[in-house]
Motif scaffolding. Structure first.
Motif, mmCIF file in Angstrom:
data_model
loop_
_atom_site.group_PDB
_atom_site.id
_atom_site.type_symbol
_atom_site.label_atom_id
_atom_site.label_comp_id
_atom_site.label_asym_id
_atom_site.label_seq_id
_atom_site.Cartn_x
_atom_site.Cartn_y
_atom_site.Cartn_z
ATOM 1 N N LEU A 147 0.815 -1.214 0.000
ATOM 2 C CA LEU A 147 0.000 0.000 0.000
ATOM 3 C C LEU A 147 0.850 1.267 0.000
ATOM 4 O O LEU A 147 0.315 2.374 -0.002
ATOM 5 C CB LEU A 147 -0.927 0.001 1.221
ATOM 6 N N LYS A 148 2.176 1.090 0.044
ATOM 7 C CA LYS A 148 3.123 2.210 0.013
ATOM 8 C C LYS A 148 2.865 3.199 1.147
ATOM 9 O O LYS A 148 2.814 4.419 0.940
ATOM 10 C CB LYS A 148 3.057 2.921 -1.346
ATOM 11 N N ILE A 149 2.705 2.654 2.361
ATOM 12 C CA ILE A 149 2.409 3.494 3.509
ATOM 13 C C ILE A 149 3.551 4.469 3.812
ATOM 14 O O ILE A 149 3.313 5.623 4.175
ATOM 15 C CB ILE A 149 2.108 2.622 4.756
ATOM 16 N N THR A 150 4.803 4.016 3.648
ATOM 17 C CA THR A 150 5.947 4.912 3.895
ATOM 18 C C THR A 150 5.921 6.098 2.941
ATOM 19 O O THR A 150 6.103 7.253 3.356
ATOM 20 C CB THR A 150 7.275 4.143 3.736
ATOM 21 N N LEU A 165 2.055 12.890 2.930
ATOM 22 C CA LEU A 165 1.246 13.573 3.940
ATOM 23 C C LEU A 165 2.023 14.713 4.577
ATOM 24 O O LEU A 165 1.484 15.813 4.790
ATOM 25 C CB LEU A 165 0.806 12.570 5.014
ATOM 26 N N ALA A 166 3.294 14.467 4.878
ATOM 27 C CA ALA A 166 4.133 15.508 5.489
ATOM 28 C C ALA A 166 4.244 16.722 4.569
ATOM 29 O O ALA A 166 4.186 17.877 5.030
ATOM 30 C CB ALA A 166 5.518 14.946 5.795
ATOM 31 N N LYS A 167 4.381 16.473 3.263
ATOM 32 C CA LYS A 167 4.477 17.574 2.294
ATOM 33 C C LYS A 167 3.169 18.347 2.218
ATOM 34 O O LYS A 167 3.164 19.584 2.129
ATOM 35 C CB LYS A 167 4.847 17.023 0.919
ATOM 36 N N LEU A 168 2.052 17.624 2.243
ATOM 37 C CA LEU A 168 0.742 18.286 2.189
ATOM 38 C C LEU A 168 0.503 19.132 3.443
ATOM 39 O O LEU A 168 -0.009 20.249 3.359
ATOM 40 C CB LEU A 168 -0.370 17.257 2.041
ATOM 41 N N GLU A 169 0.860 18.589 4.591
ATOM 42 C CA GLU A 169 0.673 19.331 5.844
ATOM 43 C C GLU A 169 1.534 20.592 5.868
ATOM 44 O O GLU A 169 1.116 21.632 6.402
ATOM 45 C CB GLU A 169 1.004 18.424 7.029
ATOM 46 N N GLN A 170 2.729 20.509 5.280
ATOM 47 C CA GLN A 170 3.580 21.695 5.187
ATOM 48 C C GLN A 170 2.955 22.724 4.250
ATOM 49 O O GLN A 170 2.960 23.927 4.531
ATOM 50 C CB GLN A 170 4.970 21.294 4.686
ATOM 51 N N LEU A 171 2.393 22.239 3.147
ATOM 52 C CA LEU A 171 1.741 23.113 2.186
ATOM 53 C C LEU A 171 0.531 23.803 2.815
ATOM 54 O O LEU A 171 0.282 24.989 2.576
ATOM 55 C CB LEU A 171 1.290 22.291 0.969
ATOM 56 N N MET A 172 -0.197 23.077 3.654
ATOM 57 C CA MET A 172 -1.407 23.616 4.269
ATOM 58 C C MET A 172 -1.103 24.690 5.314
ATOM 59 O O MET A 172 -1.997 25.451 5.708
ATOM 60 C CB MET A 172 -2.211 22.476 4.911
ATOM 61 N N GLN A 173 0.143 24.766 5.757
ATOM 62 C CA GLN A 173 0.522 25.772 6.739
ATOM 63 C C GLN A 173 0.900 27.110 6.102
ATOM 64 O O GLN A 173 1.110 28.102 6.802
ATOM 65 C CB GLN A 173 1.698 25.257 7.574
ATOM 66 N N ALA A 174 0.943 27.138 4.771
ATOM 67 C CA ALA A 174 1.304 28.372 4.067
ATOM 68 C C ALA A 174 0.231 29.438 4.287
ATOM 69 O O ALA A 174 -0.964 29.143 4.386
ATOM 70 C CB ALA A 174 1.481 28.098 2.584
ATOM 71 N N ALA A 175 0.670 30.684 4.357
ATOM 72 C CA ALA A 175 -0.248 31.790 4.643
ATOM 73 C C ALA A 175 -1.311 31.968 3.565
ATOM 74 O O ALA A 175 -2.438 32.377 3.848
ATOM 75 C CB ALA A 175 0.557 33.080 4.801
ATOM 76 N N ALA A 211 -9.732 20.525 -1.744
ATOM 77 C CA ALA A 211 -9.322 19.245 -2.317
ATOM 78 C C ALA A 211 -8.047 18.733 -1.626
ATOM 79 O O ALA A 211 -7.923 17.539 -1.325
ATOM 80 C CB ALA A 211 -9.091 19.394 -3.816
ATOM 81 N N THR A 212 -7.108 19.639 -1.374
ATOM 82 C CA THR A 212 -5.867 19.263 -0.696
ATOM 83 C C THR A 212 -6.143 18.800 0.732
ATOM 84 O O THR A 212 -5.558 17.821 1.209
ATOM 85 C CB THR A 212 -4.890 20.453 -0.677
ATOM 86 N N SER A 213 -7.054 19.486 1.412
ATOM 87 C CA SER A 213 -7.408 19.121 2.782
ATOM 88 C C SER A 213 -8.034 17.740 2.843
ATOM 89 O O SER A 213 -7.727 16.946 3.750
ATOM 90 C CB SER A 213 -8.365 20.159 3.375
ATOM 91 N N ARG A 214 -8.908 17.445 1.879
ATOM 92 C CA ARG A 214 -9.546 16.127 1.825
ATOM 93 C C ARG A 214 -8.498 15.039 1.599
ATOM 94 O O ARG A 214 -8.538 13.970 2.209
ATOM 95 C CB ARG A 214 -10.608 16.075 0.712
ATOM 96 N N GLN A 215 -7.564 15.321 0.681
ATOM 97 C CA GLN A 215 -6.507 14.351 0.383
ATOM 98 C C GLN A 215 -5.635 14.102 1.611
ATOM 99 O O GLN A 215 -5.292 12.951 1.919
ATOM 100 C CB GLN A 215 -5.647 14.861 -0.775
ATOM 101 N N ALA A 216 -5.307 15.167 2.331
ATOM 102 C CA ALA A 216 -4.471 15.034 3.523
ATOM 103 C C ALA A 216 -5.191 14.240 4.615
ATOM 104 O O ALA A 216 -4.582 13.394 5.276
ATOM 105 C CB ALA A 216 -4.087 16.423 4.050
ATOM 106 N N ALA A 217 -6.472 14.509 4.791
ATOM 107 C CA ALA A 217 -7.246 13.805 5.816
ATOM 108 C C ALA A 217 -7.327 12.309 5.504
ATOM 109 O O ALA A 217 -7.203 11.459 6.395
ATOM 110 C CB ALA A 217 -8.645 14.398 5.916
ATOM 111 N N SER A 218 -7.515 11.989 4.227
ATOM 112 C CA SER A 218 -7.599 10.596 3.810
ATOM 113 C C SER A 218 -6.258 9.886 4.021
ATOM 114 O O SER A 218 -6.200 8.761 4.535
ATOM 115 C CB SER A 218 -8.011 10.504 2.337
ATOM 116 N N LEU A 219 -5.163 10.557 3.638
ATOM 117 C CA LEU A 219 -3.826 9.986 3.816
ATOM 118 C C LEU A 219 -3.498 9.796 5.296
ATOM 119 O O LEU A 219 -2.946 8.762 5.697
ATOM 120 C CB LEU A 219 -2.779 10.893 3.168
ATOM 121 N N LYS A 220 -3.854 10.775 6.107
ATOM 122 C CA LYS A 220 -3.557 10.699 7.533
ATOM 123 C C LYS A 220 -4.257 9.514 8.186
ATOM 124 O O LYS A 220 -3.664 8.787 8.981
ATOM 125 C CB LYS A 220 -3.982 11.998 8.224
ATOM 126 N N ASN A 221 -5.514 9.320 7.823
ATOM 127 C CA ASN A 221 -6.278 8.207 8.380
ATOM 128 C C ASN A 221 -5.652 6.865 8.000
ATOM 129 O O ASN A 221 -5.490 5.973 8.840
ATOM 130 C CB ASN A 221 -7.722 8.274 7.888
#
Length: 357
Positions: A19-22, A28-38, A49-59
């Motif tokens: 499942l390529k969890i690593t 996920l780390a890259k998306l979370e960094q992107l989501m912290q941008a001002a 769309a990015t938030s949904r993708q991050a939430a799905s990956l995090k779960n």
């Protein structure tokens, strides 16, 4: 018990790698960094769309990380050979295995777009008013299925029948593995029942065609040359409010190389209709690319089965007995009503198991 626990631990590690969890954890780390941008919410649609993708990956990442860690801890505990812990270890093993058996269905979703939302279109086929009623029954079935799974369903376009039911309907369903599950429904569906529209209550066979494509919203995934498009704007018809009925808001887009036509009139503006039509067009082209092994678009000809006898993927019989049977997987049930009420998971998983075997 130790050997069984070690085997389960190895199976979980293999599944995690498959499942390529690593890699997903890194994404996920890259998306979370992107989501912290001002300026992240400067484009609300893209941000959502990015938030949904991050939430799905995090779960997914957290679930498999916890499962792997628990399996590792259990294996280490079992190696101690403490007899006083044997009952506790056995219970933990049973619980862990049950969790893994449920989660390993994720291995079935290996398609390029399985994590995407699904766009489902239903078209009434042979059978007249009965077929249009059947199309509406299918719409209800899929919307009930989406509701039961906690998925978000949005009707995009709907054309009612003259007497009852509907001629066609298109809606989107968003949720974990939405397209991966729903793609099992792509094809012709056949219904056999006593007709409610016949004074003599004669047995009637009706057909409806279900088309399922992944919702491709990014232009980068499918490149469309504007010269290949014919775009027509016309006045919307049917219900929808004064503004819909008095403005040229409906849009029809024809992709000339493949002959695909997408028409939308449900949105409130011509721009919204065009955007949705382009999303559906990209989605259909992406599906064709996958089905035709990525041949040149000029050579693509998607499946165009008629919604009539002999082409069905599934039969729904309500008279003289009740049964739903898939012609591809041979999976069947006599509880037709539960299927029509949205109980589709077993049929979908049977199809995925067959297609990945």
């Amino acid at each position: 018990m130790l050997s069984e626990i070690k085997l389960l631990y190895e199976d979980i590690k293999k599944a995690s790698a498959q499942l390529k969890i690593t890699e997903k954890s890194e994404s996920l780390a890259k998306l979370e960094q992107l989501m912290q941008a001002a300026d992240f919410w400067g484009d609300p649609s893209s941000a959502e769309a990015t938030s949904r993708q991050a939430a799905s990956l995090k779960n997914e990442v957290e679930t498999w990380a916890k499962l792997t860690e628990n399996a590792k801890d259990l294996a280490e505990l079992a190696e101690l050979g403490d007899e006083s812990l044997s009952s506790e270890i056995e219970q933990s093993y049973s619980k862990l295995k049950s969790e893994y058996d449920i989660l390993k269905t994720a291995l079935l979703f290996n398609g390029a777009h399985d994590d995407y939302p699904a766009i489902i279109s239903i078209h009434a086929g042979a059978g007249g008013t009965d077929a249009q009623d059947w199309a509406e029954m299918l719409e209800r079935m899929y919307l009930r299925w989406a509701e039961q799974k906690g998925f978000k369903a949005v009707v995009i376009d709907r054309s009612a029948g003259e007497e009852a039911g509907l001629k066609s309907v298109t809606f989107s369903i968003a949720g974990p593995h939405a397209y991966g599950l729903a793609k099992a429904e792509h094809g012709v569906h056949r219904l056999v029942r006593l007709s409610p529209f016949n004074a003599d209550s004669l047995r009637q066979t009706s057909f409806a065609k279900v088309e399922v494509v992944p919702a491709i919203e990014q232009d980068s995934e499918v490149v469309i040359d504007e010269k290949d498009l014919k775009i027509d704007v016309y006045r919307s018809g049917g219900k929808g409010g004064q503004s819909v009925n008095t403005t040229d808001s409906a849009v029809r887009i024809t992709h000339l190389p493949t002959g695909i036509v997408v028409a939308i009139q449900n949105e409130r503006s011509q721009v919204q209709n065009k955007d949705m039509a382009m999303t559906i067009l990209r989605s259909k082209l992406a599906q064709l690319l996958e089905e035709q092994h990525k041949e040149e678009l000029s050579e693509l000809r998607g499946p165009n089965e008629q919604a009539a006898w002999g082409n069905q993927i599934r039969n729904y019989v309500l008279h003289p007995y009740t049964m739903v049977k898939d012609t591809r997987t041979k999976h069947e049930t006599t509880d037709a009503q539960s299927v029509l009420d949205g109980g589709l998971d077993e049929f979908m998983l049977s199809y995925l198991e067959l297609s990945t075997s």
